[in-house]
Design an enzyme around this catalytic site. Structure first.
Site, mmCIF file in Angstrom:
data_model
loop_
_atom_site.group_PDB
_atom_site.id
_atom_site.type_symbol
_atom_site.label_atom_id
_atom_site.label_comp_id
_atom_site.label_asym_id
_atom_site.label_seq_id
_atom_site.Cartn_x
_atom_site.Cartn_y
_atom_site.Cartn_z
ATOM 1 N N LYS A 112 0.843 -1.210 0.000
ATOM 2 C CA LYS A 112 0.000 0.000 0.000
ATOM 3 C C LYS A 112 0.874 1.255 0.000
ATOM 4 O O LYS A 112 0.580 2.221 -0.693
ATOM 5 C CB LYS A 112 -0.916 0.025 1.244
ATOM 6 C CG LYS A 112 -2.071 -0.957 1.174
ATOM 7 C CD LYS A 112 -3.178 -0.394 0.297
ATOM 8 C CE LYS A 112 -4.472 -1.184 0.316
ATOM 9 N NZ LYS A 112 -4.419 -2.562 -0.140
ATOM 10 N N LYS A 195 -4.915 -16.401 -12.324
ATOM 11 C CA LYS A 195 -6.258 -16.700 -11.832
ATOM 12 C C LYS A 195 -7.229 -15.528 -11.978
ATOM 13 O O LYS A 195 -6.813 -14.377 -12.124
ATOM 14 C CB LYS A 195 -6.185 -17.174 -10.390
ATOM 15 C CG LYS A 195 -5.707 -16.139 -9.398
ATOM 16 C CD LYS A 195 -5.869 -16.664 -7.981
ATOM 17 C CE LYS A 195 -5.899 -15.500 -7.019
ATOM 18 N NZ LYS A 195 -6.504 -15.761 -5.753
ATOM 19 N N LYS A 198 -10.549 -9.938 -8.783
ATOM 20 C CA LYS A 198 -11.214 -8.656 -9.037
ATOM 21 C C LYS A 198 -10.212 -7.524 -9.249
ATOM 22 O O LYS A 198 -10.548 -6.505 -9.829
ATOM 23 C CB LYS A 198 -12.215 -8.308 -7.932
ATOM 24 C CG LYS A 198 -11.623 -8.124 -6.564
ATOM 25 C CD LYS A 198 -12.692 -7.628 -5.594
ATOM 26 C CE LYS A 198 -12.193 -7.627 -4.170
ATOM 27 N NZ LYS A 198 -12.045 -8.982 -3.594
HETATM 28 P P1 ADP Z 1 -10.057 -11.474 -5.347
HETATM 29 O O1 ADP Z 1 -9.113 -12.217 -6.209
HETATM 30 O O2 ADP Z 1 -11.326 -11.161 -6.033
HETATM 31 O O3 ADP Z 1 -9.425 -10.288 -4.669
HETATM 32 P P2 ADP Z 1 -9.970 -12.578 -2.756
HETATM 33 O O4 ADP Z 1 -8.472 -12.573 -2.805
HETATM 34 O O5 ADP Z 1 -10.678 -11.578 -1.908
HETATM 35 O O6 ADP Z 1 -10.507 -12.479 -4.249
HETATM 36 O O7 ADP Z 1 -10.402 -14.052 -2.365
HETATM 37 C C1 ADP Z 1 -11.552 -14.412 -1.643
HETATM 38 C C2 ADP Z 1 -11.629 -15.929 -1.631
HETATM 39 O O8 ADP Z 1 -11.857 -16.441 -2.959
HETATM 40 C C3 ADP Z 1 -10.354 -16.625 -1.154
HETATM 41 O O9 ADP Z 1 -10.725 -17.766 -0.387
HETATM 42 C C4 ADP Z 1 -9.653 -17.057 -2.428
HETATM 43 O O10 ADP Z 1 -8.843 -18.183 -2.234
HETATM 44 C C5 ADP Z 1 -10.838 -17.352 -3.352
HETATM 45 N N1 ADP Z 1 -10.482 -17.072 -4.744
HETATM 46 C C6 ADP Z 1 -10.286 -15.855 -5.284
HETATM 47 N N2 ADP Z 1 -10.001 -15.949 -6.601
HETATM 48 C C7 ADP Z 1 -9.999 -17.275 -6.911
HETATM 49 C C8 ADP Z 1 -9.772 -18.033 -8.109
HETATM 50 N N3 ADP Z 1 -9.521 -17.430 -9.259
HETATM 51 N N4 ADP Z 1 -9.852 -19.366 -8.047
HETATM 52 C C9 ADP Z 1 -10.125 -19.983 -6.875
HETATM 53 N N5 ADP Z 1 -10.359 -19.343 -5.717
HETATM 54 C C10 ADP Z 1 -10.294 -18.007 -5.711
#
Ligand code: ADP
Ligand code: TRP
Length: 331
Positions: A112, A195, A198
């Site tokens: 950050k 992967k 967001k």
């Molecule tokens: P983002 O990638 O949207 O920021 P987060 O990091 O907040 O998502 O992840 C929230 C939950 O979703 C976690 O348990 C993470 O392991 C799962 N998750 C996020 N993206 C994926 C993905 N592409 N495939 C599998 N699990 C995911």
């Protein structure tokens, strides 16, 4: 007695297919096997997104989505962080044993600071302390977290050990990271890279609550190449990614058809994407419709929040009694 599982979801965004298959599906199963606490981390989102209208919308949207995918407020404890005053109380007390130097060295904080598009507030610095309070307020054993949260969990264990040692009492168990089931699903994104996420840029993630037009457009624009030139050749990453998503939403028959077409070089990526978009829509539509109708039912959402807060506070108070006792705030 069942072990306690706890998970927090930041309220800064909607869920995408990765969150669904990688987390939500597991939460729905876990709630029957563990004593589960699931909450929406609205305080945490204030560290970066202090917008009252958006906050309210996001919290309601997240809650509605989790209810729509199958979290049952009668089976698990589903609540909003800011409804539990014991969390900020424990956060304050944990701040007394959290070292400034240690917080400044946290990877998420340094990141950050490096990006520094925003003011670096103390909330960002003490983000891991609040997260530790979230976890240990329920004396949780298992915390399902992605890789990016492992350091925060490590810090939680430091605070647990420091607290227990300082006050010479085993008040908190050490929480560990947790993967439910043996198969870790990784949902790939649409941009040909890693992967789905967001923060990976517009166009990479398919969100559960977006309408058909938006999702189809993203899928039609997904990265592809010029097509196979030799029969039975290995698929490049971006093509394999589309097949991997298909694996989650399409029928065996569809997958076989496109696999065969790939292998004999007759595949047209436009057709593949069109089919994928249709299958994604068929998969998402019932979830989206349900979430939207729950979102519109303000009375029901309020009931769920209130019920969850009551259940969560019963357990949180037990912890705070133990904590106050250990510290000596029990005059
Ligand atoms: P983002 O990638 O949207 O920021 P987060 O990091 O907040 O998502 O992840 C929230 C939950 O979703 C976690 O348990 C993470 O392991 C799962 N998750 C996020 N993206 C994926 C993905 N592409 N495939 C599998 N699990 C995911
Ligand atoms: N920091 C987590 C994230 O960004 C969200 C979170 C807040 C959390 N408190 C938590 C996760 C407690 C697990 C346990 O995804």
């Amino acid at each position: 007695m069942k072990e306690t599982v706890l998970s927090g979801m930041r309220s800064t965004g909607k869920l995408h297919l990765g969150n669904y298959f990688g987390a939500a599906v597991n939460y729905v199963k876990m709630q029957h096997e563990y004593d589960c606490y699931f909450f929406i981390a609205d305080y945490h989102s204030l560290t970066t997104h202090p917008n009252p209208t958006e906050l309210k919308h996001h919290v309601r949207e997240m809650l509605a989505t989790y209810l729509a995918v199958g979290l049952d407020p009668e089976v698990c404890t589903l609540y909003v962080q800011s409804d539990i005053p014991e969390i900020p109380e424990l956060y304050l007390l944990l701040n007394m044993i959290a070292y400034k130097g240690e917080l400044e060295k946290t990877a998420s904080f340094k990141d950050k600071v490096r990006k520094a598009g925003q003011t670096i507030n103390a909330g960002l610095l003490t983000y891991p302390v609040l997260m530790a309070a979230d976890i240990i307020i329920h004396r949780a054993h298992k915390v399902p977290v992605g890789k990016d949260q492992e350091q925060h969990l490590e810090m939680t264990r430091n605070y647990v050990n420091r607290f227990n040692r300082l006050y010479e009492k085993e008040v908190f168990p050490e929480p560990v990271a947790f993967n439910f089931g043996d198969q870790l699903v990784k949902v790939p994104g649409l941009d040909g890279g890693g992967k789905m996420g967001k923060s990976e840029g517009e166009g990479n993630a398919v969100f559960l609550l977006d309408d058909e037009k938006i999702n189809s457009k993203k899928i039609m624009r997904a990265k592809t190449d010029s097509g196979p030139t030799e029969p039975n050749s290995e698929k490049p990453v971006e093509i394999q990614n589309l097949f991997d998503i298909m694996q989650l939403v399409s029928t065996e028959e569809t997958i076989t058809t496109f696999n065969n077409a790939y292998n004999d070089c007759s595949i047209r990526y436009g057709d593949l994407k069109k089919q994928l978009a249709a299958d994604v829509e068929q998969f998402i539509a019932p979830i989206r419709d349900k979430a939207k109708s729950i979102y519109d039912n303000e009375t029901y959402l309020k009931e769920v929040m209130q019920h969850g807060a009551e259940k969560a506070r019963i357990n949180a108070r037990i912890t705070m009694d133990m904590v106050r006792d250990a510290i000596g705030i029990n005059y």
